[in-house]
Design a protein around this motif. Structure first.
Motif, PDB file in Angstrom:
ATOM      1  N   VAL A 100      20.850  34.083  -1.709  1.00  0.00           N
ATOM      2  CA  VAL A 100      20.065  32.845  -1.697  1.00  0.00           C
ATOM      3  C   VAL A 100      19.212  32.746  -2.960  1.00  0.00           C
ATOM      4  CG1 VAL A 100      18.219  31.597  -0.484  1.00  0.00           C
ATOM      5  CG2 VAL A 100      20.110  32.601   0.802  1.00  0.00           C
ATOM      6  N   ALA A 101      18.564  33.834  -3.360  1.00  0.00           N
ATOM      7  CA  ALA A 101      17.701  33.814  -4.550  1.00  0.00           C
ATOM      8  C   ALA A 101      18.490  33.463  -5.810  1.00  0.00           C
ATOM      9  CB  ALA A 101      17.009  35.159  -4.715  1.00  0.00           C
ATOM     10  N   THR A 102      19.710  33.996  -5.913  1.00  0.00           N
ATOM     11  CA  THR A 102      20.562  33.705  -7.073  1.00  0.00           C
ATOM     12  C   THR A 102      20.858  32.211  -7.167  1.00  0.00           C
ATOM     13  OG1 THR A 102      21.563  35.895  -6.998  1.00  0.00           O
ATOM     14  CG2 THR A 102      22.824  34.188  -8.112  1.00  0.00           C
ATOM     15  N   ARG A 103      21.028  31.581  -6.035  1.00  0.00           N
ATOM     16  CA  ARG A 103      21.353  30.154  -6.023  1.00  0.00           C
ATOM     17  C   ARG A 103      20.103  29.280  -6.142  1.00  0.00           C
ATOM     18  NH1 ARG A 103      24.911  33.420  -4.626  1.00  0.00           N
ATOM     19  NH2 ARG A 103      27.123  32.899  -4.775  1.00  0.00           N
ATOM     20  N   LEU A 104      19.002  29.718  -5.564  1.00  0.00           N
ATOM     21  CA  LEU A 104      17.753  28.953  -5.705  1.00  0.00           C
ATOM     22  C   LEU A 104      17.244  28.977  -7.146  1.00  0.00           C
ATOM     23  CD1 LEU A 104      15.791  29.870  -2.450  1.00  0.00           C
ATOM     24  CD2 LEU A 104      16.834  27.660  -3.042  1.00  0.00           C
TER      25      LEU A 104
ATOM     26  N   MET B 240      23.744  30.446  -9.882  1.00  0.00           N
ATOM     27  CA  MET B 240      25.020  30.014  -9.303  1.00  0.00           C
ATOM     28  C   MET B 240      24.722  28.848  -8.381  1.00  0.00           C
ATOM     29  SD  MET B 240      27.112  33.486  -8.327  1.00  0.00           S
ATOM     30  CE  MET B 240      28.668  32.607  -8.111  1.00  0.00           C
ATOM     31  N   SER B 241      25.749  28.103  -8.010  1.00  0.00           N
ATOM     32  CA  SER B 241      25.580  26.968  -7.100  1.00  0.00           C
ATOM     33  C   SER B 241      25.803  27.390  -5.652  1.00  0.00           C
ATOM     34  CB  SER B 241      26.591  25.864  -7.424  1.00  0.00           C
ATOM     35  OG  SER B 241      26.333  25.313  -8.680  1.00  0.00           O
ATOM     36  N   PHE B 242      25.122  26.701  -4.744  1.00  0.00           N
ATOM     37  CA  PHE B 242      25.424  26.844  -3.326  1.00  0.00           C
ATOM     38  C   PHE B 242      26.783  26.220  -3.072  1.00  0.00           C
ATOM     39  CE2 PHE B 242      20.712  26.933  -2.970  1.00  0.00           C
ATOM     40  CZ  PHE B 242      20.560  28.056  -2.173  1.00  0.00           C
ATOM     41  N   THR B 243      27.497  26.723  -2.071  1.00  0.00           N
ATOM     42  CA  THR B 243      28.759  26.098  -1.671  1.00  0.00           C
ATOM     43  C   THR B 243      28.447  24.948  -0.714  1.00  0.00           C
ATOM     44  OG1 THR B 243      29.073  27.462   0.304  1.00  0.00           O
ATOM     45  CG2 THR B 243      29.939  28.343  -1.790  1.00  0.00           C
ATOM     46  N   ALA B 244      29.451  24.138  -0.463  1.00  0.00           N
ATOM     47  CA  ALA B 244      29.284  23.052   0.510  1.00  0.00           C
ATOM     48  C   ALA B 244      28.940  23.630   1.886  1.00  0.00           C
ATOM     49  CB  ALA B 244      30.554  22.207   0.581  1.00  0.00           C
ATOM     50  N   ASP B 245      29.567  24.737   2.248  1.00  0.00           N
ATOM     51  CA  ASP B 245      29.258  25.382   3.532  1.00  0.00           C
ATOM     52  C   ASP B 245      27.812  25.872   3.563  1.00  0.00           C
ATOM     53  OD1 ASP B 245      31.799  24.906   4.552  1.00  0.00           O
ATOM     54  OD2 ASP B 245      32.548  26.903   4.017  1.00  0.00           O
ATOM     55  N   ASP B 246      27.342  26.423   2.432  1.00  0.00           N
ATOM     56  CA  ASP B 246      25.944  26.866   2.349  1.00  0.00           C
ATOM     57  C   ASP B 246      24.998  25.692   2.586  1.00  0.00           C
ATOM     58  OD1 ASP B 246      26.781  29.443   1.509  1.00  0.00           O
ATOM     59  OD2 ASP B 246      26.448  28.978  -0.620  1.00  0.00           O
TER      60      ASP B 246
ATOM     61  N   ALA C  27      17.651  32.951   4.217  1.00  0.00           N
ATOM     62  CA  ALA C  27      18.854  33.777   4.109  1.00  0.00           C
ATOM     63  C   ALA C  27      19.283  34.284   5.480  1.00  0.00           C
ATOM     64  CB  ALA C  27      18.606  34.948   3.152  1.00  0.00           C
ATOM     65  N   ALA C  28      18.328  34.760   6.253  1.00  0.00           N
ATOM     66  CA  ALA C  28      18.641  35.265   7.592  1.00  0.00           C
ATOM     67  C   ALA C  28      19.198  34.160   8.481  1.00  0.00           C
ATOM     68  CB  ALA C  28      17.396  35.882   8.229  1.00  0.00           C
ATOM     69  N   GLN C  29      18.625  32.961   8.367  1.00  0.00           N
ATOM     70  CA  GLN C  29      19.066  31.847   9.208  1.00  0.00           C
ATOM     71  C   GLN C  29      20.483  31.399   8.885  1.00  0.00           C
ATOM     72  OE1 GLN C  29      16.032  28.847   8.720  1.00  0.00           O
ATOM     73  NE2 GLN C  29      14.729  29.746  10.293  1.00  0.00           N
ATOM     74  N   ILE C  30      20.891  31.540   7.622  1.00  0.00           N
ATOM     75  CA  ILE C  30      22.241  31.085   7.258  1.00  0.00           C
ATOM     76  C   ILE C  30      23.239  32.232   7.146  1.00  0.00           C
ATOM     77  CG2 ILE C  30      21.334  29.015   6.137  1.00  0.00           C
ATOM     78  CD1 ILE C  30      22.101  30.349   3.415  1.00  0.00           C
ATOM     79  N   GLY C  31      22.793  33.439   7.462  1.00  0.00           N
ATOM     80  CA  GLY C  31      23.704  34.585   7.477  1.00  0.00           C
ATOM     81  C   GLY C  31      24.100  35.092   6.105  1.00  0.00           C
ATOM     82  N   LYS C  32      23.204  34.951   5.133  1.00  0.00           N
ATOM     83  CA  LYS C  32      23.466  35.432   3.771  1.00  0.00           C
ATOM     84  C   LYS C  32      22.375  36.421   3.383  1.00  0.00           C
ATOM     85  CE  LYS C  32      26.880  32.517   2.983  1.00  0.00           C
ATOM     86  NZ  LYS C  32      28.234  32.909   2.724  1.00  0.00           N
TER      87      LYS C  32
END
Length: 90
Positions: A46-50, A54-60, A36-41
Motif C-alpha cells: 500500500v505504501a509503495t502505491r500511496l 507504482m499504481s493501484f490495480t483496478a481490484d485494489d 492494508a489489513a482491510q484490503i488484504g495487502k
C-alpha cells in the motif's frame, strides 16, 4: 521462473487515484497499515502505491473503496472531476 517486476512509477491517472485515496484515508483517520489489513495487502504494498512508486490495480481500488465505505463510482468521479478542475475532492 517468474519474471521480476520492476517498479514503474504511477502515471497521471494512477497519481490522481492515490491522491484521492490519501485524502480519503486522512479525512477518515485511517492509517496505511489499517487500510492494508482491510484490503488484504501488506503495508509495503500500500505504501509503495500511496507514494506513487507504482499504481493501484483496478481490484485494489475496488477493495479500497469498499474499505473506506465510498462507492467505486463516487471515487472515480472524484478523481476525474479533480483532474479536470471541476470540483474539490469529497
Amino acid at each position: 521462473m517468474p519474471k521480476s517486476r520492476s517498479l514503474e512509477p504511477a502515471g497521471s491517472h494512477g497519481q490522481a487515484f492515490s491522491e484521492a485515496i490519501r485524502g480519503r484515508i486522512s479525512r477518515k483517520s485511517v492509517s496505511g497499515l489499517a487500510l492494508a489489513a482491510q484490503i488484504g495487502k501488506s503495508q509495503n504494498y500500500v505504501a509503495t502505491r500511496l507514494s506513487d512508486e507504482m499504481s493501484f490495480t483496478a481490484d485494489d481500488i475496488e477493495a479500497i473503496a469498499a474499505a473506506l465505505r465510498v462507492s467505486l463510482a463516487d471515487l472515480v468521479r472524484e478523481v476525474f472531476a479533480t483532474e479536470n478542475g471541476t470540483v474539490q475532492p469529497g
